[in-house]
Design a protein around this motif. Structure first.
Motif, PDB file in Angstrom:
ATOM      1  N   VAL A  28       0.835  -1.202   0.000  1.00  0.00           N
ATOM      2  CA  VAL A  28       0.000   0.000   0.000  1.00  0.00           C
ATOM      3  C   VAL A  28       0.869   1.252   0.000  1.00  0.00           C
ATOM      4  O   VAL A  28       0.557   2.242  -0.668  1.00  0.00           O
ATOM      5  N   GLY A  29       1.996   1.209   0.714  1.00  0.00           N
ATOM      6  CA  GLY A  29       2.928   2.340   0.713  1.00  0.00           C
ATOM      7  C   GLY A  29       3.496   2.609  -0.669  1.00  0.00           C
ATOM      8  O   GLY A  29       3.569   3.755  -1.109  1.00  0.00           O
ATOM      9  N   SER A  30       3.883   1.539  -1.381  1.00  0.00           N
ATOM     10  CA  SER A  30       4.409   1.693  -2.743  1.00  0.00           C
ATOM     11  C   SER A  30       3.358   2.272  -3.675  1.00  0.00           C
ATOM     12  O   SER A  30       3.649   3.144  -4.498  1.00  0.00           O
ATOM     13  N   ILE A  31       2.122   1.793  -3.543  1.00  0.00           N
ATOM     14  CA  ILE A  31       1.035   2.304  -4.380  1.00  0.00           C
ATOM     15  C   ILE A  31       0.792   3.778  -4.069  1.00  0.00           C
ATOM     16  O   ILE A  31       0.608   4.593  -4.977  1.00  0.00           O
ATOM     17  N   GLY A  32       0.799   4.134  -2.792  1.00  0.00           N
ATOM     18  CA  GLY A  32       0.582   5.527  -2.396  1.00  0.00           C
ATOM     19  C   GLY A  32       1.660   6.457  -2.928  1.00  0.00           C
ATOM     20  O   GLY A  32       1.363   7.559  -3.407  1.00  0.00           O
ATOM     21  N   ARG A  33       2.919   6.018  -2.861  1.00  0.00           N
ATOM     22  CA  ARG A  33       4.020   6.841  -3.397  1.00  0.00           C
ATOM     23  C   ARG A  33       3.891   6.994  -4.911  1.00  0.00           C
ATOM     24  O   ARG A  33       4.074   8.087  -5.453  1.00  0.00           O
ATOM     25  N   PHE A  34       3.557   5.910  -5.586  1.00  0.00           N
ATOM     26  CA  PHE A  34       3.382   5.938  -7.039  1.00  0.00           C
ATOM     27  C   PHE A  34       2.254   6.903  -7.421  1.00  0.00           C
ATOM     28  O   PHE A  34       2.408   7.740  -8.315  1.00  0.00           O
ATOM     29  N   ALA A  35       1.128   6.799  -6.703  1.00  0.00           N
ATOM     30  CA  ALA A  35      -0.005   7.688  -6.976  1.00  0.00           C
ATOM     31  C   ALA A  35       0.382   9.138  -6.710  1.00  0.00           C
ATOM     32  O   ALA A  35       0.019  10.032  -7.474  1.00  0.00           O
ATOM     33  N   GLY A  36       1.140   9.393  -5.648  1.00  0.00           N
ATOM     34  CA  GLY A  36       1.584  10.741  -5.337  1.00  0.00           C
ATOM     35  C   GLY A  36       2.463  11.320  -6.430  1.00  0.00           C
ATOM     36  O   GLY A  36       2.332  12.495  -6.796  1.00  0.00           O
ATOM     37  N   GLU A  37       3.351  10.493  -6.978  1.00  0.00           N
ATOM     38  CA  GLU A  37       4.215  10.941  -8.078  1.00  0.00           C
ATOM     39  C   GLU A  37       3.402  11.305  -9.312  1.00  0.00           C
ATOM     40  O   GLU A  37       3.798  12.166 -10.093  1.00  0.00           O
ATOM     41  N   LYS A  38       2.274  10.639  -9.482  1.00  0.00           N
ATOM     42  CA  LYS A  38       1.414  10.879 -10.642  1.00  0.00           C
ATOM     43  C   LYS A  38       0.353  11.943 -10.357  1.00  0.00           C
ATOM     44  O   LYS A  38      -0.480  12.229 -11.213  1.00  0.00           O
ATOM     45  N   GLY A  39       0.363  12.502  -9.136  1.00  0.00           N
ATOM     46  CA  GLY A  39      -0.625  13.524  -8.781  1.00  0.00           C
ATOM     47  C   GLY A  39      -2.029  12.973  -8.677  1.00  0.00           C
ATOM     48  O   GLY A  39      -2.997  13.676  -8.974  1.00  0.00           O
ATOM     49  N   THR A  40      -2.156  11.718  -8.245  1.00  0.00           N
ATOM     50  CA  THR A  40      -3.448  11.049  -8.173  1.00  0.00           C
ATOM     51  C   THR A  40      -3.823  10.795  -6.723  1.00  0.00           C
ATOM     52  O   THR A  40      -3.029  10.269  -5.950  1.00  0.00           O
ATOM     53  N   ASP A  41      -5.055  11.148  -6.365  1.00  0.00           N
ATOM     54  CA  ASP A  41      -5.543  10.952  -5.008  1.00  0.00           C
ATOM     55  C   ASP A  41      -6.339   9.657  -4.939  1.00  0.00           C
ATOM     56  O   ASP A  41      -7.373   9.521  -5.586  1.00  0.00           O
ATOM     57  N   LEU A  42      -5.844   8.707  -4.151  1.00  0.00           N
ATOM     58  CA  LEU A  42      -6.519   7.418  -3.999  1.00  0.00           C
ATOM     59  C   LEU A  42      -7.170   7.278  -2.624  1.00  0.00           C
ATOM     60  O   LEU A  42      -7.559   6.185  -2.232  1.00  0.00           O
ATOM     61  N   SER A  43      -7.297   8.381  -1.900  1.00  0.00           N
ATOM     62  CA  SER A  43      -7.752   8.329  -0.514  1.00  0.00           C
ATOM     63  C   SER A  43      -9.146   7.715  -0.338  1.00  0.00           C
ATOM     64  O   SER A  43      -9.441   7.147   0.699  1.00  0.00           O
ATOM     65  N   GLY A  44      -9.999   7.796  -1.329  1.00  0.00           N
ATOM     66  CA  GLY A  44     -11.343   7.242  -1.205  1.00  0.00           C
ATOM     67  C   GLY A  44     -11.449   5.773  -1.567  1.00  0.00           C
ATOM     68  O   GLY A  44     -12.531   5.201  -1.508  1.00  0.00           O
ATOM     69  N   LEU A  45     -10.338   5.145  -1.926  1.00  0.00           N
ATOM     70  CA  LEU A  45     -10.354   3.751  -2.371  1.00  0.00           C
ATOM     71  C   LEU A  45      -9.793   2.834  -1.286  1.00  0.00           C
ATOM     72  O   LEU A  45      -8.763   3.128  -0.690  1.00  0.00           O
ATOM     73  N   ASP A  46     -10.458   1.718  -1.050  1.00  0.00           N
ATOM     74  CA  ASP A  46     -10.010   0.750  -0.043  1.00  0.00           C
ATOM     75  C   ASP A  46      -9.049  -0.258  -0.677  1.00  0.00           C
ATOM     76  O   ASP A  46      -9.386  -1.430  -0.867  1.00  0.00           O
ATOM     77  N   ILE A  47      -7.864   0.214  -0.994  1.00  0.00           N
ATOM     78  CA  ILE A  47      -6.853  -0.643  -1.608  1.00  0.00           C
ATOM     79  C   ILE A  47      -6.377  -1.691  -0.610  1.00  0.00           C
ATOM     80  O   ILE A  47      -6.179  -2.854  -0.960  1.00  0.00           O
ATOM     81  N   ARG A  48      -6.191  -1.291   0.644  1.00  0.00           N
ATOM     82  CA  ARG A  48      -5.734  -2.216   1.686  1.00  0.00           C
ATOM     83  C   ARG A  48      -6.707  -3.382   1.867  1.00  0.00           C
ATOM     84  O   ARG A  48      -6.304  -4.509   2.130  1.00  0.00           O
ATOM     85  N   GLY A  49      -7.992  -3.145   1.702  1.00  0.00           N
ATOM     86  CA  GLY A  49      -8.979  -4.210   1.816  1.00  0.00           C
ATOM     87  C   GLY A  49      -9.086  -5.050   0.562  1.00  0.00           C
ATOM     88  O   GLY A  49      -9.356  -6.254   0.627  1.00  0.00           O
ATOM     89  N   LEU A  50      -8.880  -4.433  -0.584  1.00  0.00           N
ATOM     90  CA  LEU A  50      -9.029  -5.136  -1.860  1.00  0.00           C
ATOM     91  C   LEU A  50      -7.900  -6.128  -2.126  1.00  0.00           C
ATOM     92  O   LEU A  50      -8.155  -7.235  -2.603  1.00  0.00           O
ATOM     93  N   ILE A  51      -6.678  -5.757  -1.833  1.00  0.00           N
ATOM     94  CA  ILE A  51      -5.531  -6.608  -2.181  1.00  0.00           C
ATOM     95  C   ILE A  51      -5.638  -8.007  -1.570  1.00  0.00           C
ATOM     96  O   ILE A  51      -5.483  -8.997  -2.291  1.00  0.00           O
ATOM     97  N   PRO A  52      -5.934  -8.159  -0.273  1.00  0.00           N
ATOM     98  CA  PRO A  52      -6.079  -9.524   0.253  1.00  0.00           C
ATOM     99  C   PRO A  52      -7.216 -10.302  -0.400  1.00  0.00           C
ATOM    100  O   PRO A  52      -7.113 -11.514  -0.590  1.00  0.00           O
TER     101      PRO A  52
END
Length: 110
Positions: A28-52
């Motif tokens: 999730v940290g890697s995804i967050g850094r990648f999204a930040g570099e791309k100027g993309t806000d993923l705060s409303g998405l439950d990525i931590r819940g989806l991956i498992p």
């Protein structure tokens, strides 16, 4: 197992060496850094819940493959559009605002 994170046309591959004990903080940290570099806000998405859930859909074949993956797709997960792709691949798509698309594609190791 490989997780490919896609924002628009840019991609970040993340290897998941042990799908039964994934490093969710690292992923999730890697995804967050990648999204930040791309100027993309993923705060409303439950990525931590989806991956498992995606991992269980691919790696947890107690009900028979690809039954778990197809079961996840039919059940759905929050604001993601899920798709089973032949070969055991799961795809999750969500809007990332400002006409941007965010995709997760998970590939099995078998």
């Amino acid at each position: 197992m490989l997780l490919d994170v896609i924002i628009d046309k840019d991609s970040l591959p993340i290897q998941i060496p042990d799908p039964f004990h994934p490093d969710l903080d690292g992923i999730v940290g890697s995804i967050g850094r990648f999204a930040g570099e791309k100027g993309t806000d993923l705060s409303g998405l439950d990525i931590r819940g989806l991956i498992p859930e995606m991992i269980r859909g691919i790696a947890g074949c107690e009900s028979g493959c690809p039954a778990n993956a197809k079961g996840l797709v039919s059940k759905g997960f929050r604001s993601f559009d899920l798709e089973y792709i032949e070969g055991g691949i799961l795809s999750a798509r969500a809007s990332a605002g400002e006409d941007r698309c965010f995709y997760l594609k998970m590939f099995p190791d078998f």
